[in-house]
Design a protein around this motif. Structure first.
Motif, PDB file in Angstrom:
ATOM      1  N   ASN A 391       0.565  -0.726   0.115  1.00  0.00           N
ATOM      2  CA  ASN A 391      -0.072  -0.117  -0.414  1.00  0.00           C
ATOM      3  C   ASN A 391       0.993   1.379  -0.182  1.00  0.00           C
ATOM      4  O   ASN A 391       0.549   2.513   0.597  1.00  0.00           O
ATOM      5  CB  ASN A 391      -0.671  -0.055   1.079  1.00  0.00           C
ATOM      6  CG  ASN A 391      -2.235  -0.885   0.490  1.00  0.00           C
ATOM      7  OD1 ASN A 391      -2.364  -1.106  -0.705  1.00  0.00           O
ATOM      8  ND2 ASN A 391      -3.018  -0.981   2.586  1.00  0.00           N
ATOM      9  N   VAL A 420      -4.613   5.479   5.038  1.00  0.00           N
ATOM     10  CA  VAL A 420      -4.403   4.567   4.879  1.00  0.00           C
ATOM     11  C   VAL A 420      -3.146   4.305   5.668  1.00  0.00           C
ATOM     12  O   VAL A 420      -2.699   5.423   4.383  1.00  0.00           O
ATOM     13  CB  VAL A 420      -4.412   3.455   3.241  1.00  0.00           C
ATOM     14  CG1 VAL A 420      -3.524   1.731   2.938  1.00  0.00           C
ATOM     15  CG2 VAL A 420      -6.045   2.898   2.476  1.00  0.00           C
ATOM     16  N   MET A 423      -0.227   5.130   1.820  1.00  0.00           N
ATOM     17  CA  MET A 423      -0.573   5.986   0.078  1.00  0.00           C
ATOM     18  C   MET A 423      -0.639   7.325   0.249  1.00  0.00           C
ATOM     19  O   MET A 423      -0.880   7.893   1.238  1.00  0.00           O
ATOM     20  CB  MET A 423      -2.414   5.094   0.690  1.00  0.00           C
ATOM     21  CG  MET A 423      -2.698   4.641  -0.831  1.00  0.00           C
ATOM     22  SD  MET A 423      -3.943   3.925  -0.698  1.00  0.00           S
ATOM     23  CE  MET A 423      -3.802   2.321  -1.305  1.00  0.00           C
ATOM     24  N   ILE A 502      -9.104  -1.764  -1.339  1.00  0.00           N
ATOM     25  CA  ILE A 502      -7.711  -2.034  -0.007  1.00  0.00           C
ATOM     26  C   ILE A 502      -8.507  -2.025   1.306  1.00  0.00           C
ATOM     27  O   ILE A 502      -7.685  -2.229   2.437  1.00  0.00           O
ATOM     28  CB  ILE A 502      -7.657  -0.882  -0.721  1.00  0.00           C
ATOM     29  CG1 ILE A 502      -6.837  -0.682  -2.190  1.00  0.00           C
ATOM     30  CG2 ILE A 502      -6.720   0.540   0.125  1.00  0.00           C
ATOM     31  CD1 ILE A 502      -6.665   0.757  -2.737  1.00  0.00           C
ATOM     32  N   THR A 506      -6.452  -4.042   4.332  1.00  0.00           N
ATOM     33  CA  THR A 506      -5.743  -3.568   5.390  1.00  0.00           C
ATOM     34  C   THR A 506      -6.870  -3.351   6.728  1.00  0.00           C
ATOM     35  O   THR A 506      -5.857  -2.838   7.907  1.00  0.00           O
ATOM     36  CB  THR A 506      -5.646  -1.921   4.700  1.00  0.00           C
ATOM     37  OG1 THR A 506      -5.271  -2.253   3.801  1.00  0.00           O
ATOM     38  CG2 THR A 506      -4.809  -1.564   5.363  1.00  0.00           C
TER      39      THR A 506
END
Ligand code: FES
Length: 517
Positions: A391, A420, A423, A502, A506
């Protein structure tokens, strides 16, 4: 001081267009037009721009302000600002464009009451026609809508643009007009509009041209047997026969939920939608359920009884079938005791969150996109996001038109992406309310795939210059078309990802914080 970057172009100089930068002393309440006047009066008298009323009435001062079309006399001047001429029209000088071709097209649509013979005693507008015409009459012909239209910018010869559709619908409603407005609209590209609402977003009067003009003209076309397009017929018949647009048996739509043991009634219902369930593999709806389940928000799901939301019917003009299907949908959810409905597809979300309400009023069910549910849960500390090496990438986000401009969901997806670890979110100039359409909506991808790809190619160009690893979005229909457009544009971008994919990989949930919804 505020800094203005202003596009300069003088056709007599033989030079290319370029930007000049000016520092303007700021005074409270200043508008962009005030800044232009200051430059003209104090710094550079050669700067050309257009204005008349300075009151948002004449439409002459339309320009692009930080990439968004708007009226210079109305937009507040704030911070560093880039000013450019409206797109699509040839530049006469600096910020002044030539609307001649636009007016030629508007006149081609006969924008006046058409009668067979002169009227000795002209009739007044019927009282019943006054209310629906009011919105259309507020148009000040600033041409911002046409300049911002992603379709007109790619295929203007085929689609005359929102201002023309607005005028044609105005005359179609006026019972004194005898011209065949729907036929004219069909000739001028009625089915090219993706219903993306960019015209609404830049309109100083916020005229809802897609809903109030395009969809109404399409409905009239269907009533007269002139619509939808042959390319739409399979989709329409499939919704009527199978309750999904993809000619799939009804049992197929619940295949992704096999083994999940979801109840088919409950206050918290997941509306999976046709495309996520039937067309695009089964990962997305299963991921949504998995993520909600881990947060203690296990949703109910109608399984094979779930119906199409009907959005494609509304978009192509089959308003009668749409009303019937939307009514069935609402009744079914009420019968199952639904209080909150969660969606994942942007088209379904707009249907439930705004379009149904326009037809039926408030029906007592709260509608939330899954990104909103997850952002609320994240903020309340219900989960955190793990730091995964894969990520650590630069990504960008595409606002699905029906989710963003359609229902106002802009922040939740962006906030989740930013949350995230590792990211990095980079964004093009056209985002949020001024986001550029992917090209696939409004039945355009189904009946005019080449137009959809041309629009999509331009969106991909805007992303590609940011050099992200991939695009993230929140609508499976947009995601599929963005991937098709990446291939069409031969762009060097990875496959588009859905935000839920995603988050699902995560998220970390603190088990003691799980509760029941
Ligand atoms: Fe008339 Fe801005 S100067 S609308």
């Amino acid at each position: 001081m505020v800094t203005l970057r202003v596009y300069r172009f003088d056709p007599d100089s033989g030079e290319e267009g370029h930007f000049d930068t000016y520092d303007v002393p700021y005074e409270e309440g200043m508008r962009v037009l005030d800044g232009l006047h200051y430059i003209h009066d104090h710094l550079d008298g050669t700067l050309a721009f257009r204005w008349v009323c300075r009151a948002g009435q004449c439409g002459s001062c339309g320009i692009r302000i930080n990439g968004k079309a708007g009226l210079a006399c109305q937009e507040p001047l704030q911070g560093e600002t880039t000013l450019e001429p409206l797109m699509l029209f040839p530049v006469v000088k600096d910020l002044v464009v030539d609307f001649g071709e636009g007016y030629r097209r508007l006149y081609e649509s006969e924008p006046y009451l058409s009668r067979e013979e002169p009227m000795a005693d002209p009739p007044a507008l019927l009282p019943g026609d006054v209310a629906p015409l009011k919105d259309f009459r507020s148009c000040i012909e600033c041409w911002c809508c046409v300049s911002a239209c992603p379709v007109a910018n790619r295929v203007w010869d085929d689609y005359y643009g929102p201002i023309v559709m607005r005028k044609l619908c105005e005359l179609d409603i006026d019972s004194r007009d005898l011209a065949e407005r729907v036929k004219i609209a069909l000739n001028e590209g009625l089915y090219h509009c993706t219903t993306c609402r960019n015209c609404w977003a830049v309109c100083p009067e916020h005229i809802e041209i897609p809903e109030k003009a395009v969809e109404k003209l399409r409905a009239h076309a269907v009533r007269d047997g002139l619509g939808p397009l042959p390319g739409h017929n399979t989709l329409v018949q499939s919704i009527k026969n199978y309750r999904n647009p993809w000619v799939m048996p009804r049992q197929r739509r619940a295949r992704w939920a096999k083994g999940l043991e979801l109840s088919d009634r409950g206050a918290f219902m997941f509306f999976a939608g046709c495309s996520p369930s039937l067309l695009l593999g089964d990962r997305l709806p299963a991921n949504v359920v998995r993520v909600l389940d881990r947060l203690g928000m296990r949703p109910a799901y109608l399984g094979k009884e779930e119906l199409c939301c009907g959005s494609p019917l509304l978009k192509v003009g089959d308003e009668v079938a749409y009303r019937e299907l939307a009514g069935e949908n609402i009744a079914l959810m009420k019968e199952r005791g639904v209080k909150t409905l969660v969606t994942t597809c942007a088209g379904c979300h707009k249907s439930w969150a705004t379009d149904y309400r326009a037809f039926f009023g408030d029906f007592g069910i709260e509608v939330k996109h899954v990104s909103e549910v997850l952002w609320d849960a994240f903020q309340s500390g219900a989960f955190t996001l793990r730091d995964l090496p894969e990520n650590h990438v630069t990504v960008t986000y595409h606002d699905p038109c029906h989710l963003g401009r359609g229902t106002g969901v802009y922040d939740a997806p962006r906030n989740l992406i930013r949350a995230v670890p590792g990211m990095r979110l980079v964004e093009p100039e056209r985002i949020r309310e001024n986001s550029h359409c992917c090209g696939s909506g409004g039945g355009v991808k189904t009946a005019k795939p080449e137009v959809a790809l041309e629009v999509g190619k331009e969106r991909i160009r805007q992303f590609e210059e940011l050099e992200p690893a991939y695009i993230i979005s929140c609508c499976p229909w947009c995601e599929q078309h963005l991937d098709d457009s990446i291939a069409y544009a031969r762009a060097s971008l990875g496959a588009t990802r859905d935000l839920i994919e995603i988050i699902e990989r995560t998220m970390e949930v603190a088990s003691h914080e799980r509760g029941n919804c």
